[in-house]
Design a protein around this motif. Structure first.
Motif, short mmCIF file in Angstrom:
data_model
loop_
_atom_site.label_atom_id
_atom_site.label_comp_id
_atom_site.label_asym_id
_atom_site.label_seq_id
_atom_site.Cartn_x
_atom_site.Cartn_y
_atom_site.Cartn_z
N THR A 160 -5.50 3.99 -3.62
CA THR A 160 -4.35 3.15 -3.30
C THR A 160 -3.40 3.91 -2.37
O THR A 160 -3.20 5.11 -2.52
N LYS A 177 -5.81 1.08 3.72
CA LYS A 177 -6.84 0.06 3.89
C LYS A 177 -6.25 -1.25 4.41
O LYS A 177 -6.72 -1.82 5.41
N THR A 178 -5.20 -1.72 3.71
CA THR A 178 -4.57 -2.97 4.13
C THR A 178 -3.98 -2.84 5.53
O THR A 178 -4.11 -3.74 6.36
N SER A 179 -3.36 -1.70 5.79
CA SER A 179 -2.74 -1.49 7.10
C SER A 179 -3.80 -1.57 8.20
O SER A 179 -3.59 -2.20 9.24
P1 UTP Z 1 -1.60 0.28 2.57
O1 UTP Z 1 -1.01 -0.96 2.02
O2 UTP Z 1 -2.30 0.19 3.86
O3 UTP Z 1 -2.52 0.98 1.48
O4 UTP Z 1 -0.43 1.34 2.71
P2 UTP Z 1 -3.83 0.42 0.77
O5 UTP Z 1 -4.90 1.41 1.06
O6 UTP Z 1 -4.07 -0.98 1.15
O7 UTP Z 1 -3.43 0.51 -0.77
P3 UTP Z 1 -3.86 -0.43 -1.99
O8 UTP Z 1 -5.24 -0.06 -2.39
O9 UTP Z 1 -3.74 -1.84 -1.52
O10 UTP Z 1 -2.89 -0.10 -3.05
C1 UTP Z 1 -0.61 2.59 3.35
C2 UTP Z 1 0.73 3.27 3.46
O11 UTP Z 1 1.58 2.49 4.28
C3 UTP Z 1 2.84 2.35 3.68
C4 UTP Z 1 2.62 2.54 2.20
O12 UTP Z 1 3.73 3.15 1.63
C5 UTP Z 1 1.42 3.43 2.12
O13 UTP Z 1 1.84 4.78 2.00
N1 UTP Z 1 3.38 0.99 3.99
C6 UTP Z 1 2.66 -0.12 3.69
C7 UTP Z 1 4.58 0.88 4.63
O14 UTP Z 1 5.27 1.87 4.91
N2 UTP Z 1 5.06 -0.38 4.95
C8 UTP Z 1 4.36 -1.50 4.65
O15 UTP Z 1 4.83 -2.64 4.97
C9 UTP Z 1 3.13 -1.37 4.00
#
Ligand code: UTP
Ligand code: MG
Length: 584
Positions: free
Chosen positions: A385, A389-391
């Motif tokens: 997490t 990944k989402t980014s």
């Molecule tokens: P992600 O949302 O890309 O992580 O955030 P992920 O891999 O999908 O995580 P899970 O599995 O869903 O939990 C990556 C990084 O980007 C930051 C978050 O704090 C995280 O460290 N982030 C995310 C932002 O700064 N702003 C956002 O709007 C979203």
């Protein structure tokens, strides 16, 4: 100024954004004929109001003659009566016109604001609190309406009243112009000062209201968390501080209104004017009718005095609101629609070339990402997490733009694609799926509003959603969010998959957060996803090992970098990190 927006929908009128006043005027311009009507009505109203003291003075003169001449009284009374009827009709037209214009402008401003909000990038929406946007697009827009009706309407009307004594006083004696003239000069000096003091206060009134709304909407959004953590007390405390700020701002405005000197000025004008007229009478320069007419005329100054306090506050509030609305409309958005960009049908090849990305004012969440996906392949993205990944997924359809490097779709930089065309062919199923408070079929057909019932049903069947939809009393017509109808995570996901089947994108991104569900549902979702992945390039972000295993390419992300990449068999041999996932 032309602000790059995601979707500049076509609109009829172009509005001037160079300053608040110009913007408001550009909204008033289409209704210039109503403005003319307001002026005609206001002038007519003031002149006809002045007719009353003039004729009353004439009547007194007729009665005070050594042999009173009563025969003129009836014509005078009739003239007064008829003039006031005409005045009433003019008033009706003017007030109706002002109200009509204010309502039309409110609608136009709403439209403009809504269009501009939809055109803004996700970066903007993530940073702008919803409650504040709501306050601006509802209450602030309403304040601009009030600014015109009653605000401007009364200001124009009362301005004409101020002019009447100046016009009519010389009719009796030229020196009588002194009092209304001095009154007018001081009135406008006081007004200018008043407006200057008022502006920051009305800014504060509107600003504190926006702040209160922001807090309100956030605590309602997060009400479940708040209750879960038993934080009601603290939230109430915070809310009352905001509510108190709003009250204080209004009280400050009231305080200033109360101190406004116009009322005192009016009293002095009455007294001064009367003394002046009596002196002229004693010297035999004017007759008694003139004294009465003149004093009646000075009474006309009462209207501008009484209305000025709040009519001008209304204008000041309206301008503060207009400033806030314009600020929202003009706020910069980074993404560009690129209307002239590529629009062809996608094949579905994707390449990341040295892609790095960070959110505004944040650290890099993705660093130097390189990979290539062939059309039709399925890619699994795994990682802890917060790994990014989402980014990564959101960069593909330009929800956000890369900070450096580039993403190529069919060999063309995504920024060189027409944004609408790019997004039509890429579907992202978000981690938390949002459903509108509309029927299930509307939710499914969201990306294809014209879809037939049959299309919706076969999409639902493919997405394994048909069965549970039939369990609802009203099946496809069930409204989400009504009578307690909410869907579970797994059900939402299948609704979102049905959406994707309908729009039939070339690239599908599935951000799958539901990892722990019962095996029967798991099986259904599994089947829905493999149906969906067929024939298109698919990214699956998942924790489910079975899905990872059959992907054509697996990307293991760690803290924003690619820790390992390859097929299941390759990674089992080469990557310690990857094989550990399967051993645990
Ligand atoms: P992600 O949302 O890309 O992580 O955030 P992920 O891999 O999908 O995580 P899970 O599995 O869903 O939990 C990556 C990084 O980007 C930051 C978050 O704090 C995280 O460290 N982030 C995310 C932002 O700064 N702003 C956002 O709007 C979203
Ligand atoms: Mg995520």
């Amino acid at each position: 100024m032309n602000i790059p927006a995601e979707f500049t929908l076509q609109r009829k009128n172009k509005f001037d954004h160079s300053s608040t006043v110009r913007w408001v005027l550009s909204h008033a311009r289409p209704y210039a004929w109503i403005v003319v009507m307001i002026f005609v009505g206001a002038i007519g109203n003031a002149v006809l109001a002045a007719v009353v003291p003039v004729l009353t003075g004439d009547a007194f003169n007729a009665m005070l003659k050594p042999q009173p001449d009563t025969s003129v009284l009836l014509p005078l009374a009739l003239t007064i009566g008829i003039s006031q009827i005409i005045r009433g009709v003019l008033q009706l037209g003017r007030n109706f016109g002002a109200e009509l214009m204010a309502q039309k402008m409110e609608r136009d401003i709403r439209d403009e604001l809504y269009l501009s909000l939809l055109g803004k990038s996700m970066t903007f929406h993530n940073l702008q609190p919803v409650g504040d946007t709501m306050a601006r697009s509802t209450n602030d827009v309403r304040e601009v309406n009030y600014m015109f009706s009653p605000g401007v309407n009364l200001v124009v009307g009362s301005f004409m009243f101020i002019l009447m004594p100046i016009f009519f006083a010389p009719r009796y004696h030229i020196s009588l112009i002194a009092t209304p003239l001095i009154f007018t000069v001081i009135y406008f000096i006081a007004l200018a000062r008043y407006l200057k003091q008022l502006a920051p206060i009305t800014d504060e009134v509107r600003g504190s209201f926006g702040k209160m709304n922001t807090h309100l909407s956030e605590s309602l959004d997060g009400v479940e968390i708040m209750k879960g953590a038993a934080q009601e007390g603290a939230e109430v405390e915070r809310f009352s501080i905001n509510a108190r700020d709003v009250r204080n701002a209004f009280v400050l405005q009231g305080d200033l209104e109360a101190k406004y000197i116009a009322m005192l000025l009016l009293g002095l004008a009455y007294a001064g004017g009367l003394v002046h007229a009596l002196i002229l009478y004693r010297s035999g320069l004017i007759d008694i009718g003139a004294v009465i007419a003149y004093f009646g005329m000075l009474q006309l100054l009462g209207f501008p005095t009484f209305t000025s306090t709040w009519a001008y506050s209304q204008i000041s509030l309206g301008l503060s609101s207009a400033r806030r609305i314009l600020e929202l409309i003009k706020s910069e958005t980074k993404l560009d629609q690129n209307a002239s960009g590529r629009t062809s049908n996608m094949v579905g090849e994707i390449e990341f070339r040295s892609v790095s990305f960070h959110y505004p004012n944040g650290e890099d969440v993705l660093k130097d990402i390189n990979f290539k996906v062939k059309p039709g392949q399925t890619v699994a993205i795994v990682g802890q997490t917060g790994a990014g990944k989402t980014s990564l997924a959101k960069l593909i359809n330009r929800t956000y733009d890369v900070t450096s490097g580039k993403i190529l779709v069919d060999g063309v930089d995504v920024r060189d694609w027409n944004l609408a065309s790019l997004r039509e062919q890429i579907s992202i199923i978000e981690q938390d799926i949002f459903l509108f408070s509309r029927s299930l079929s509307d939710n499914i057909a969201f990306g294809k509003p014209g879809a037939t019932k049959d299309e919706i049903m076969s999409a639902s069947i493919a997405a394994q959603a048909h069965d549970f939809i039939l369990d609802f009393d009203q099946t496809y017509a069930t409204t989400v969010g009504e009578r307690g109808v909410t869907l579970s995570g797994g059900q939402r996901q299948r609704i979102a998959l049905a959406r994707a089947f309908l729009t039939d994108p070339r690239i599908l991104v599935l951000d799958d957060s539901t990892s722990a569900i019962d095996s029967a549902t798991e099986d259904k979702i599994q089947r829905a996803i493999s149906n969906a992945a067929r024939g298109r390039t698919t990214f699956i972000i998942t924790h489910r090992l079975s899905q990872i295993r059959w992907a054509d390419l697996i990307i293991v992300l760690r803290k924003g970098t690619i820790a390992a990449i390859g097929t299941h068999d390759e990674l089992m041999k080469t990557s310690e990190a990857y094989s550990r996932i399967f051993r645990d």
